[in-house]
Design a protein around this motif. Structure first.
Motif, PDB file in Angstrom:
ATOM      1  N   HIS A 190      -9.870  23.397 -23.150  1.00  0.00           N
ATOM      2  CA  HIS A 190      -9.684  24.815 -23.439  1.00  0.00           C
ATOM      3  C   HIS A 190      -8.221  25.228 -23.572  1.00  0.00           C
ATOM      4  CE1 HIS A 190     -13.949  25.404 -22.395  1.00  0.00           C
ATOM      5  NE2 HIS A 190     -13.713  24.586 -21.387  1.00  0.00           N
TER       6      HIS A 190
ATOM      7  N   ASN B 112     -18.235  26.473 -14.421  1.00  0.00           N
ATOM      8  CA  ASN B 112     -17.958  27.764 -13.798  1.00  0.00           C
ATOM      9  C   ASN B 112     -16.572  27.775 -13.157  1.00  0.00           C
ATOM     10  OD1 ASN B 112     -19.083  30.463 -12.664  1.00  0.00           O
ATOM     11  ND2 ASN B 112     -18.270  29.415 -10.880  1.00  0.00           N
TER      12      ASN B 112
ATOM     13  N   GLN C 119     -13.938  28.001 -16.069  1.00  0.00           N
ATOM     14  CA  GLN C 119     -13.904  29.311 -16.711  1.00  0.00           C
ATOM     15  C   GLN C 119     -13.359  30.381 -15.767  1.00  0.00           C
ATOM     16  OE1 GLN C 119     -14.274  29.831 -19.874  1.00  0.00           O
ATOM     17  NE2 GLN C 119     -14.818  27.694 -20.233  1.00  0.00           N
ATOM     18  N   SER C 120     -13.699  30.293 -14.489  1.00  0.00           N
ATOM     19  CA  SER C 120     -13.173  31.247 -13.514  1.00  0.00           C
ATOM     20  C   SER C 120     -11.666  31.087 -13.360  1.00  0.00           C
ATOM     21  CB  SER C 120     -13.859  31.054 -12.156  1.00  0.00           C
ATOM     22  OG  SER C 120     -15.238  31.342 -12.242  1.00  0.00           O
ATOM     23  N   SER C 121     -11.190  29.841 -13.342  1.00  0.00           N
ATOM     24  CA  SER C 121      -9.751  29.586 -13.229  1.00  0.00           C
ATOM     25  C   SER C 121      -9.008  30.116 -14.439  1.00  0.00           C
ATOM     26  CB  SER C 121      -9.497  28.079 -13.079  1.00  0.00           C
ATOM     27  OG  SER C 121     -10.103  27.566 -11.906  1.00  0.00           O
ATOM     28  N   LEU C 122      -9.533  29.842 -15.628  1.00  0.00           N
ATOM     29  CA  LEU C 122      -8.890  30.321 -16.857  1.00  0.00           C
ATOM     30  C   LEU C 122      -8.855  31.844 -16.893  1.00  0.00           C
ATOM     31  CD1 LEU C 122     -10.408  27.829 -19.460  1.00  0.00           C
ATOM     32  CD2 LEU C 122      -8.043  27.881 -18.634  1.00  0.00           C
ATOM     33  N   SER C 123      -9.906  32.482 -16.451  1.00  0.00           N
ATOM     34  CA  SER C 123      -9.957  33.939 -16.419  1.00  0.00           C
ATOM     35  C   SER C 123      -8.888  34.506 -15.485  1.00  0.00           C
ATOM     36  CB  SER C 123     -11.344  34.410 -15.979  1.00  0.00           C
ATOM     37  OG  SER C 123     -11.398  35.814 -15.879  1.00  0.00           O
ATOM     38  N   GLU C 124      -8.710  33.868 -14.338  1.00  0.00           N
ATOM     39  CA  GLU C 124      -7.679  34.317 -13.400  1.00  0.00           C
ATOM     40  C   GLU C 124      -6.280  34.101 -13.978  1.00  0.00           C
ATOM     41  OE1 GLU C 124      -7.945  35.997 -10.651  1.00  0.00           O
ATOM     42  OE2 GLU C 124     -10.135  35.992 -10.668  1.00  0.00           O
ATOM     43  N   TYR C 125      -6.072  32.980 -14.648  1.00  0.00           N
ATOM     44  CA  TYR C 125      -4.774  32.740 -15.297  1.00  0.00           C
ATOM     45  C   TYR C 125      -4.468  33.862 -16.299  1.00  0.00           C
ATOM     46  CZ  TYR C 125      -5.146  27.807 -13.730  1.00  0.00           C
ATOM     47  OH  TYR C 125      -5.262  26.641 -13.010  1.00  0.00           O
ATOM     48  N   ARG C 126      -5.458  34.167 -17.134  1.00  0.00           N
ATOM     49  CA  ARG C 126      -5.237  35.181 -18.167  1.00  0.00           C
ATOM     50  C   ARG C 126      -4.912  36.541 -17.549  1.00  0.00           C
ATOM     51  NH1 ARG C 126      -9.336  32.071 -20.988  1.00  0.00           N
ATOM     52  NH2 ARG C 126     -10.998  33.282 -19.965  1.00  0.00           N
ATOM     53  N   THR C 127      -5.572  36.849 -16.428  1.00  0.00           N
ATOM     54  CA  THR C 127      -5.299  38.118 -15.746  1.00  0.00           C
ATOM     55  C   THR C 127      -3.855  38.176 -15.251  1.00  0.00           C
ATOM     56  OG1 THR C 127      -7.606  38.389 -15.077  1.00  0.00           O
ATOM     57  CG2 THR C 127      -5.953  39.598 -13.826  1.00  0.00           C
TER      58      THR C 127
ATOM     59  N   SER D   3      -9.147  39.344 -20.302  1.00  0.00           N
ATOM     60  CA  SER D   3     -10.196  38.357 -20.004  1.00  0.00           C
ATOM     61  C   SER D   3     -10.710  37.686 -21.256  1.00  0.00           C
ATOM     62  CB  SER D   3     -11.346  39.037 -19.254  1.00  0.00           C
ATOM     63  OG  SER D   3     -11.861  40.109 -20.014  1.00  0.00           O
TER      64      SER D   3
END
Length: 339
Positions: free
Chosen positions: A29, A322, A325-333, A339
């Protein structure tokens, strides 16, 4: 997005498994760079850029900290993610010189985690761990994810018990005080079932002595040592018991639920965050553990049905996708990318 994962030490355990699996899957990703001991190089897929650096030395070594700083500066990641305490302390030491955002994952309960306040993002692998994190930064919980267990391959070989008709129960872990196998053996004096303990460690001689002192334990308990077929053992067992005194994150727990095998536990993360209260008992209390085991086995014919919602939850929250995807979402934040 370019992510740099940093892992200290040179051990073999849950931390190393986590970093390898997270990095390999995350490389599908985004760009991933891993800084770790050279011994781990061949465990990463080709899409992961591996930078060898022996971080098993003192975290206060100025020369080592300088090397780490130069590596980060030369690769210019968007975010540096320190895995566990040692890497976290090292990144915290050079944070003011880093041209990027920082994250840290804490894998075990520790007395002092004040350094996590210096990171933009702090992650606990369980809610119990996350509660110890400090500061005004972003704090979240991301369960370690694993792939669904693979039970293909050679036939499973099990030791013989004098009464093979009794339920077969499994416990897994290093033979160390933290896993509470001495408490489990004391509890087993009043349990009519066969117990397999898979794992090796410094407490083996002590556990063998406890078994030798009891005819009941000699008949109904087997120490298996290290096994390469844990997934098959979990699938074969009617019930898995976690008797730990403390845990940061239990991979055995995740693998058991993803194998759709019922599990009971002492009051440690993450079982105490997912299991109903009737399947949790106090830490280091053999009487309570014995009672819970016997009560669970008394309704063994209904366990699969009762655990169905828990199995479904594990499918949705404890798999590797999961976690990624959760880690990537936190990085983007943290990076302000949404998100």
């Amino acid at each position: 997005m370019k992510v740099m994962q940093i892992m200290g030490g040179s051990g073999e355990g849950g931390l190393e498994k986590h970093v390898v699996e997270l990095s390999n899957e995350m490389s599908k990703h985004c760009d991933v760079v891993v800084v770790a001991h050279e011994k781990y190089k061949d465990r990463f897929v080709d899409d992961v850029e591996f930078v060898p650096l022996d971080l098993s030395k003192s975290r206060r070594s100025l020369s080592l900290l300088y090397k780490l700083l130069k590596i980060v500066q030369s690769h210019k990641p968007d975010i540096v993610h320190a895995q566990a305490n040692k890497a976290g302390l090292m990144v915290a030491s050079i944070r003011r010189f880093l041209p990027c955002k920082t994250a840290v994952t804490i894998h075990n309960l520790k007395k002092n985690l004040n350094f996590t306040k210096y990171f933009d993002l702090s992650i606990g692998v369980s809610k119990g761990v996350s509660q110890q994190l400090t500061g005004d930064n972003r704090i979240t919980t991301i369960y370690n994810g694993i792939n669904k267990p693979d039970v293909t391959g050679n036939q499973l070989h099990l030791p013989d018990f004098s009464d093979s008709e009794l339920p077969l129960i499994l416990a897994v872990g290093r033979l160390v005080p933290a896993k509470g196998f001495d408490v489990l053996l004391e509890a087993w004096l009043g349990v009519e079932a066969n117990l397999l303990i898979a794992g090796e460690g410094p407490d083996r001689a002590e556990l063998e002595t406890l078994i030798e002192r009891s005819d009941h334990l000699q008949k109904h308990v087997k120490l298996l040592g290290n096994r390469s077929d844990i997934s098959k053992l979990i699938e074969r067992a009617e019930l898995v018991v976690i008797s730990s005194r403390r845990e940061g994150f239990s991979y055995v727990f995740s693998e058991t639920l993803l194998s759709r095998t019922p599990v009971i536990s002492t009051d440690v993360p993450i079982p105490n965050e997912i299991l109903p209260s009737e399947y949790i008992c106090p830490v280091e209390c053999s009487d309570s553990l014995q009672k819970m085991i016997n009560q669970t086995l008394s309704c063994r014919d209904q366990l699969q049905e009762r655990f169905q919602p828990i199995f479904d939850y594990a499918d949705g929250h404890l798999q590797i996708d999961n976690m990624v995807q959760s880690s990537l979402s936190e990085y983007r934040t943290v990076l302000g990318l949404g998100s």
